[in-house]
Design a protein around this motif. Structure first.
Motif, short mmCIF file in Angstrom:
data_model
loop_
_atom_site.label_atom_id
_atom_site.label_comp_id
_atom_site.label_asym_id
_atom_site.label_seq_id
_atom_site.Cartn_x
_atom_site.Cartn_y
_atom_site.Cartn_z
N VAL A 12 15.49 4.39 -17.92
CA VAL A 12 16.11 3.58 -16.87
C VAL A 12 15.76 4.14 -15.49
CG1 VAL A 12 18.32 2.91 -15.85
CG2 VAL A 12 17.98 2.73 -18.32
N ALA A 13 15.83 5.46 -15.34
CA ALA A 13 15.56 6.07 -14.04
C ALA A 13 14.13 5.82 -13.59
CB ALA A 13 15.85 7.57 -14.10
N GLN A 14 13.18 5.95 -14.50
CA GLN A 14 11.78 5.77 -14.10
C GLN A 14 11.44 4.30 -13.86
OE1 GLN A 14 9.68 7.45 -17.37
NE2 GLN A 14 9.70 5.58 -18.58
N VAL A 15 12.22 3.38 -14.42
CA VAL A 15 11.99 1.96 -14.16
C VAL A 15 12.64 1.54 -12.84
CG1 VAL A 15 12.63 -0.36 -14.95
CG2 VAL A 15 11.64 1.27 -16.56
N VAL A 16 13.83 2.11 -12.56
CA VAL A 16 14.60 1.69 -11.39
C VAL A 16 14.02 2.27 -10.10
CG1 VAL A 16 16.83 2.00 -10.24
CG2 VAL A 16 16.74 1.20 -12.61
N LEU A 17 13.50 3.50 -10.16
CA LEU A 17 13.06 4.15 -8.93
C LEU A 17 12.01 3.35 -8.15
CD1 LEU A 17 13.04 6.70 -7.08
CD2 LEU A 17 11.09 7.48 -8.44
N PHE A 38 6.06 10.43 -3.60
CA PHE A 38 6.68 11.44 -2.74
C PHE A 38 8.14 11.65 -3.13
CE2 PHE A 38 9.18 12.36 1.08
CZ PHE A 38 8.62 13.57 1.46
N LEU A 39 8.86 10.55 -3.34
CA LEU A 39 10.27 10.67 -3.72
C LEU A 39 10.40 11.31 -5.10
CD1 LEU A 39 13.20 10.07 -2.97
CD2 LEU A 39 12.94 7.82 -4.01
N ALA A 40 9.52 10.93 -6.04
CA ALA A 40 9.58 11.50 -7.38
C ALA A 40 9.36 13.01 -7.35
CB ALA A 40 8.54 10.83 -8.27
N ARG A 41 8.39 13.49 -6.57
CA ARG A 41 8.14 14.93 -6.47
C ARG A 41 9.34 15.66 -5.87
NH1 ARG A 41 3.00 13.01 -5.05
NH2 ARG A 41 3.54 13.11 -2.82
N LEU A 96 12.84 14.56 -16.01
CA LEU A 96 11.79 13.96 -16.84
C LEU A 96 11.29 12.65 -16.26
CD1 LEU A 96 13.11 14.59 -20.47
CD2 LEU A 96 11.05 15.55 -19.44
N ALA A 97 12.23 11.81 -15.78
CA ALA A 97 11.85 10.51 -15.24
C ALA A 97 10.99 10.67 -14.00
CB ALA A 97 13.10 9.70 -14.93
N MET A 98 11.36 11.60 -13.11
CA MET A 98 10.60 11.77 -11.88
C MET A 98 9.22 12.36 -12.16
SD MET A 98 12.55 10.45 -9.60
CE MET A 98 13.07 9.34 -10.91
N ARG A 99 9.11 13.31 -13.09
CA ARG A 99 7.81 13.86 -13.41
C ARG A 99 6.90 12.79 -14.03
NH1 ARG A 99 6.89 17.98 -10.20
NH2 ARG A 99 8.41 19.68 -10.46
N ARG A 100 7.48 11.94 -14.82
CA ARG A 100 6.67 10.88 -15.44
C ARG A 100 6.20 9.88 -14.39
NH1 ARG A 100 9.30 8.58 -20.66
NH2 ARG A 100 8.64 10.62 -21.43
N ASN A 101 7.06 9.52 -13.44
CA ASN A 101 6.63 8.62 -12.36
C ASN A 101 5.59 9.27 -11.47
OD1 ASN A 101 8.07 6.31 -12.93
ND2 ASN A 101 9.83 6.86 -11.68
N LEU A 117 0.81 -1.21 0.00
CA LEU A 117 0.00 0.00 0.00
C LEU A 117 0.85 1.26 0.00
CD1 LEU A 117 -2.82 -0.97 2.56
CD2 LEU A 117 -2.91 -1.00 0.06
N SER A 118 2.02 1.19 0.63
CA SER A 118 2.84 2.40 0.74
C SER A 118 3.74 2.62 -0.47
CB SER A 118 3.71 2.32 2.00
OG SER A 118 4.59 1.22 1.93
N LEU A 119 3.88 1.63 -1.33
CA LEU A 119 4.80 1.77 -2.47
C LEU A 119 4.41 2.92 -3.40
CD1 LEU A 119 7.27 0.75 -3.92
CD2 LEU A 119 5.86 -0.98 -5.06
N PRO A 120 3.15 3.07 -3.82
CA PRO A 120 2.81 4.22 -4.68
C PRO A 120 3.05 5.55 -3.99
CG PRO A 120 1.11 2.55 -4.80
CD PRO A 120 2.00 2.16 -3.68
#
Length: 432
Positions: free
Chosen positions: A358-363, A54-57, A70-75, A46-49
């Motif tokens: 890669v960044a948006q997949v790994v995060l 939060f980390l992406a923002r 770009l990767a963080m905004r997309r996530n 439940l906390s993963l999304p």
């Protein structure tokens, strides 16, 4: 809330184990720890999304890197199905850490507390070639023979009705015990365990032992000598128990067989060495019975089966989970091809777009796997504290878990690289 509640219960048990105040209520532990494990598993999913968003923002606001931004905004904008698949991998790593506790408890149930392991094999039905094969098994520390005889030094009593003769050199004896005092090769000696308080032997008592040369039996008469040899067994082991006559092998007649004798093999007591020695004994004398002292062979075999099943299940789960994650990431990359093409036309290089992918997949994986490893070790410790064993903290499984987590992240990153190509499809622009 489920994650915080489960971690709170596990923290209490970890602190109790570290301070030595192990809870005595088995009923309370049997209900609290499983409930905490379930709460933590649900809380991780439940906390993963929320953690990923939060980390992406936070990273997107603070970074000056175009690929990372770009990767963080997309996530942040599109969590989608990749997080759901990542949740399965996170749960698998959590369960793998908990399974390590099950393996540790199984090992404790069958573990020999002695630093050495002793195996007894009757010599009467073992041939000379088989005996040589047994004595040269890999993993052995030493070997010697023990003969049994009737007492012949006076009126027999229950305490001295049977005597023993240990056929060994001083070197063989030292490899089996912690220390030996007063041993001299080439002559019979009075062998005695240092822990024995009372004695059943008297210097000058005689004993008769039986030898065989293939045609008829011989009588070997030994007299208890005056010179004593004291042996100090290793802590928790009784390789040499009581007292006996130490007989050098060089004093036995050639080409004779020991009757009413036992071949004693001694090795280290770790599970791998014990299994290797038992396999070697089974190959050398498959029809003879071996008696391993202080170890349950059945439990040892059951533990090996359980460990194999757990390992195969976790490996298969990781393979399937990584494959599912790559499929989900590929599906999202195919859906975003028009946006990738538009960024390419705006001047973004293929290297930049690959770094974004890669960044948006790994995060999401990193955000989920790091807490999974940490709370998994807490769950393992809580399980061991309530299990009644002596081992609460064990770091043997941490490198394997970290290697699995890093392997999952690396495979996901490598699989995301080819999803951004150099070719621009005009149809993608028109469709968008």
């Amino acid at each position: 809330m489920p994650l915080a509640a489960g971690v709170g219960v596990m923290t209490g048990y970890c602190v109790a184990g570290a301070t030595g105040h192990v809870p005595t209520s088995t009923f309370l532990s049997a209900s609290l720890v499983p409930s905490a494990i379930v709460l933590v598993g649900v809380g991780l999913v439940l906390s993963l999304p929320a953690l990923s968003g939060f980390l992406a923002r936070g990273v997107a606001r603070g970074t000056e890197s175009l690929p990372l931004g770009l990767a963080m905004r997309r996530n942040e904008a599109e969590s989608g199905g990749v997080l759901r698949v990542a949740a399965g991998l996170v749960l698998l790593v959590f369960v793998a850490s908990l399974a390590q506790g099950v393996v540790i408890q199984l090992n404790e149930a069958s573990r020999n507390t002695s630093p050495v392991q002793r195996y007894d094999i009757m010599l009467e039905k073992v041939g000379e070639s088989q005996q040589r094969a047994l004595e040269n098994l890999p993993g052995l520390r030493t070997h010697f023979a023990v003969m049994r005889s009737d007492y012949d030094g006076g009126e027999p009593t229950p305490s001295n009705a049977v005597a023993a003769a240990v056929v060994a050199t001083c070197t063989q004896l030292r490899r089996a015990v912690r220390s030996v005092e007063g041993c001299v090769d080439g002559r019979p000696l009075w062998l005695r365990d240092s822990a024995q308080t009372g004695g059943g032997f008297v210097a000058g008592d005689s004993f008769h032992f039986m030898l065989g040369d293939g045609r008829h039996n011989r009588d070997l008469k030994l007299t208890v000598p005056d010179q004593k040899v004291r042996v100090h067994n290793k802590a928790g082991s009784e390789v040499i128990d009581g007292e006996a006559i130490l007989l050098p092998p060089s004093m036995l007649p050639r080409h004779v067989r020991l009757l009413r004798a036992t071949l004693v093999l001694v090795s280290d007591s770790d599970d791998a060495t014990v299994r290797r020695v038992l396999d070697g004994i089974g190959a050398a004398v498959p029809t003879e019975m071996v008696v391993p002292q202080a170890v349950d062979v059945t439990v040892l075999q059951q533990n090996a089966v359980v460990k194999t099943l757990l390992t195969v299940g976790i490996v298969l789960g990781l393979v399937i989970g990584v494959a599912a994650y790559l499929v989900a990431a590929t599906d999202r990359a195919v859906e975003r091809r028009p946006q990738v093409t538009a960024l390419t036309l705006l001047g973004a290089r293929a290297r930049t777009l690959r770094a974004v992918q890669v960044a948006q997949v790994v995060l999401p994986l990193v955000v989920g796997l790091v807490p999974a490893v940490l709370v998994g070790k807490m769950a393992e410790t809580s399980y061991l504290v309530t299990g009644g064993g002596t081992v609460f903290w064990d770091g043997a499984g941490v490198p394997v878990l970290l290697a699995c987590a890093l392997g999952v992240v690396a495979v996901a990153a490598v699989g995301a690289l080819p999803l951004v190509g150099r070719r621009i499809d005009p149809e993608l622009i028109r469709r968008d």
